[in-house]
Design a protein around this motif. Structure first.
Motif, PDB file in Angstrom:
ATOM      1  N   TYR A  31     -33.423   4.251  -5.667  1.00  0.00           N
ATOM      2  CA  TYR A  31     -32.246   5.373  -5.689  1.00  0.00           C
ATOM      3  C   TYR A  31     -30.884   4.743  -5.114  1.00  0.00           C
ATOM      4  O   TYR A  31     -30.116   5.044  -5.541  1.00  0.00           O
ATOM      5  CB  TYR A  31     -32.776   6.349  -4.848  1.00  0.00           C
ATOM      6  N   ILE A  32     -30.909   4.000  -4.163  1.00  0.00           N
ATOM      7  CA  ILE A  32     -29.696   3.274  -3.642  1.00  0.00           C
ATOM      8  C   ILE A  32     -29.105   2.483  -4.631  1.00  0.00           C
ATOM      9  O   ILE A  32     -27.830   2.490  -4.610  1.00  0.00           O
ATOM     10  CB  ILE A  32     -30.088   2.731  -2.272  1.00  0.00           C
ATOM     11  N   ASN A  35     -27.655   4.827  -7.551  1.00  0.00           N
ATOM     12  CA  ASN A  35     -26.466   5.535  -7.333  1.00  0.00           C
ATOM     13  C   ASN A  35     -25.444   5.184  -6.219  1.00  0.00           C
ATOM     14  O   ASN A  35     -24.719   5.826  -5.753  1.00  0.00           O
ATOM     15  CB  ASN A  35     -27.253   6.883  -6.449  1.00  0.00           C
ATOM     16  N   VAL A  37     -25.174   3.827  -3.639  1.00  0.00           N
ATOM     17  CA  VAL A  37     -25.084   4.036  -2.110  1.00  0.00           C
ATOM     18  C   VAL A  37     -24.587   2.968  -1.153  1.00  0.00           C
ATOM     19  O   VAL A  37     -24.928   1.656  -1.320  1.00  0.00           O
ATOM     20  CB  VAL A  37     -26.489   4.483  -1.547  1.00  0.00           C
ATOM     21  N   LYS A  38     -23.642   2.996  -0.467  1.00  0.00           N
ATOM     22  CA  LYS A  38     -22.607   2.180   0.342  1.00  0.00           C
ATOM     23  C   LYS A  38     -23.348   1.922   1.541  1.00  0.00           C
ATOM     24  O   LYS A  38     -23.118   0.592   2.217  1.00  0.00           O
ATOM     25  CB  LYS A  38     -21.298   2.368   0.176  1.00  0.00           C
ATOM     26  N   ILE A 101     -29.408  12.179   1.808  1.00  0.00           N
ATOM     27  CA  ILE A 101     -28.023  11.676   1.938  1.00  0.00           C
ATOM     28  C   ILE A 101     -27.061  12.740   2.712  1.00  0.00           C
ATOM     29  O   ILE A 101     -27.154  13.950   2.933  1.00  0.00           O
ATOM     30  CB  ILE A 101     -27.490  12.107   0.224  1.00  0.00           C
ATOM     31  N   PRO A 108     -20.970   7.090  -0.007  1.00  0.00           N
ATOM     32  CA  PRO A 108     -22.389   7.569  -0.282  1.00  0.00           C
ATOM     33  C   PRO A 108     -23.264   6.851   0.754  1.00  0.00           C
ATOM     34  O   PRO A 108     -23.332   5.665   0.827  1.00  0.00           O
ATOM     35  CB  PRO A 108     -22.656   6.946  -1.512  1.00  0.00           C
ATOM     36  N   THR A 109     -24.228   7.742   1.548  1.00  0.00           N
ATOM     37  CA  THR A 109     -24.675   7.064   2.853  1.00  0.00           C
ATOM     38  C   THR A 109     -25.878   7.773   2.979  1.00  0.00           C
ATOM     39  O   THR A 109     -26.316   9.132   2.696  1.00  0.00           O
ATOM     40  CB  THR A 109     -24.014   7.407   3.971  1.00  0.00           C
ATOM     41  N   MET A 110     -27.084   7.093   2.854  1.00  0.00           N
ATOM     42  CA  MET A 110     -28.438   7.431   2.979  1.00  0.00           C
ATOM     43  C   MET A 110     -28.935   7.327   4.454  1.00  0.00           C
ATOM     44  O   MET A 110     -28.495   6.143   5.142  1.00  0.00           O
ATOM     45  CB  MET A 110     -29.631   6.610   2.173  1.00  0.00           C
TER      46      MET A 110
END
Length: 500
Positions: A31-32, A35, A37-38, A101, A108-110
């Motif tokens: 997913y990271i 998408n 994710v940073k 998220i 974009p952060t998980m």
């Protein structure tokens, strides 16, 4: 008054296509990468009950795999008072099922909630989160059933006075706009909570509303659906984090403090509980409250005085737990009775199809299998460490199954009258009362600590630390000191304004 809200996005689990309990490291990494994710955030509650955050830049796939697999070091002595600076390192390791998220981050952060581990790679025995895990496990080992819970999170929204459509003082229960000013704020909170995986039941405005010193104080509540106790605690901790962050964006203030002024409704954090076996609710038997439920209630009647050590943790808590006001102080239980400590709310036990009575075009529905009965502990407030509190409640309910006289205890503590009314004073005179201060709560925990230490749920050192903290407030005579001294009370409120 309000800022433009961010676009609401779907929960991470929906995007991945798996329930949270089945998420794997491979799912997370995929997913990271797909998408863009940073950032990755590790989050974990400390001794003050608030979430702490550690940020990681997603440098490359190898580094991402390392932090997800092995966690990271943190300074335990800055997080917990029971950890010495001379040997303070702890590990924090993410629990993949908690991934979400971040709805507030511009990048974009998980995020993950984490568990603590000691230097030997074992779960940190005194961690509140692990204590709840042990309490839930012990409950199941003793009873063969599962302890589930849900919280009712009350809070005040505070903003500059707006004289238009002024609310009626202390009449805010389920009020609609424009007399309730922060329904939209609450609904955005609910959406963000759902985005992080929280199972929200509903939200509404609450009784408390007033103006003071040019400010509007409006009370709200968000309630959750029952789930296993560990997930229930995670949801409450994240919900507080979300409500505070969104309030900051809206330019308003919020507090979960138990009491913020004299004569106005305080904020509790009531906890509903149910006991499950093979996916079925065990709280009813042939349409009436079951022996299982009564045994759990009996355990709460026995340990209620010491449960305050986990659920009412600072001096302002005991300004809410005052006799003959809205919060319970006598150790008793009853059906649909809001003056008692443990309430048995309506549970759809009539088995009547109410919907078809008001919707005659609809086909009759079968309500015979509906399983929604809970029991509600009404003493806790927003100062609680929710992991400790739910662990304490799980212990209390378990104790009810270990006592042969549990049903007799339940019978003698049952009350079917409003205990706040003077005409019932003789009928309720023999009931035990909850502690009236942190000092008194500490003494009750000292007396009943063996119940919590059984099965190594709460370690002796953990109990010692809680007792020491409660006694440090030295508040045995606080109520008398604050009587007719509004200035000193406001100083106290300010001290614990952001508790929990």
């Amino acid at each position: 008054m309000e800022t433009e809200p961010k676009m609401y996005t779907k929960p991470l689990t929906e995007a991945i296509g798996k329930p949270a309990s089945e998420l794997t490291k491979a799912d997370i990494i995929k997913y990271i990468e797909e998408n863009d994710v940073k950032m990755v955030n590790f989050m974990y509650p400390a001794a003050d009950g608030r979430l702490k955050t550690l940020n990681f830049v997603v440098n490359d796939s190898e580094y991402l795999d390392i932090i997800l697999s092995y966690g990271e070091r943190v300074d335990g002595s800055s997080l917990f008072p029971f950890i010495e600076a001379g040997s303070s390192d702890l590990y924090v390791v993410p629990r993949f099922r908690t991934a979400f998220i971040d709805p507030f981050s511009e990048l974009p952060t998980m995020c993950f909630l984490c568990s603590y581990f000691n230097k030997d790679g074992d779960r940190l025995d005194n961690s509140p989160e692990y204590t709840l895990h042990k309490a839930s496990k012990a409950f199941t080992e003793v009873t063969g059933m599962t302890f589930e819970a849900m919280g009712e999170l009350e809070y005040y929204v505070i903003s500059d006075d707006d004289e238009a459509f002024a609310a009626t003082d202390q009449k805010g229960y389920h009020e609609s706009g424009p007399f309730a000013k922060y329904n939209q704020f609450r609904m955005m909170c609910m959406q963000y909570i759902a985005q992080t995986g929280g199972q929200v039941k509903y939200g509404h405005s609450e009784v408390g509303n007033f103006t003071q010193d040019g400010k509007i104080y409006e009370q709200n509540e968000i309630e959750f659906l029952p789930t296993n106790a560990e997930d229930a605690a995670d949801q409450l901790v994240l919900a507080k984090w979300i409500i505070r962050n969104l309030a900051y964006e809206y330019g308003v203030d919020v507090t979960f403090a138990p009491k913020i002024t004299v004569g106005k409704a305080g904020s509790g954090m009531h906890v509903h509980m149910q006991i499950m076996k093979d996916g079925k609710n065990q709280m009813l038997e042939n349409g009436v409250l079951s022996k299982t439920a009564k045994k759990a209630i009996a355990g709460m009647m026995l340990l209620a005085p010491s449960i305050t050590a986990f659920g009412n943790t600072n001096p302002s808590s005991y300004l809410r737990l005052v006799p003959n006001q809205e919060a319970p102080t006598s150790v008793c239980w009853g059906d649909r009775n809001r003056s008692v400590l443990v309430r048995v709310p309506l549970g759809w036990t009539s088995k009547k199809d109410m919907s078809s009575q008001v919707n005659p075009l609809e086909k009759p529905i079968d309500v015979s299998s509906l399983q929604k009965q809970t029991v509600e502990m009404r003493s806790p407030d927003g100062s609680a460490d929710v992991y400790q509190l739910l662990a304490g409640l799980a212990v209390a309910c378990r104790i009810g199954f270990e006592r042969r006289d549990a049903l007799e205890i339940a019978e003698r503590t049952y009350v079917n009258v409003n205990i706040h009314r003077a005409e019932y004073k003789e009928q309720t005179a023999n009931l035990e009362h909850l502690p009236d201060s942190c000092m008194a709560s500490a003494e009750k925990l000292r007396e009943q600590r063996a119940a919590y230490e059984e099965f190594n749920v709460f370690s002796p050192g953990f109990i010692d630390g809680i007792i020491n903290k409660l006694e440090s407030y030295n508040d045995a005579s606080l109520r008398e000191e604050l009587e007719n001294n509004s200035g000193k009370m406001q100083e106290l409120v300010k001290t614990y304004f952001y508790c929990g």
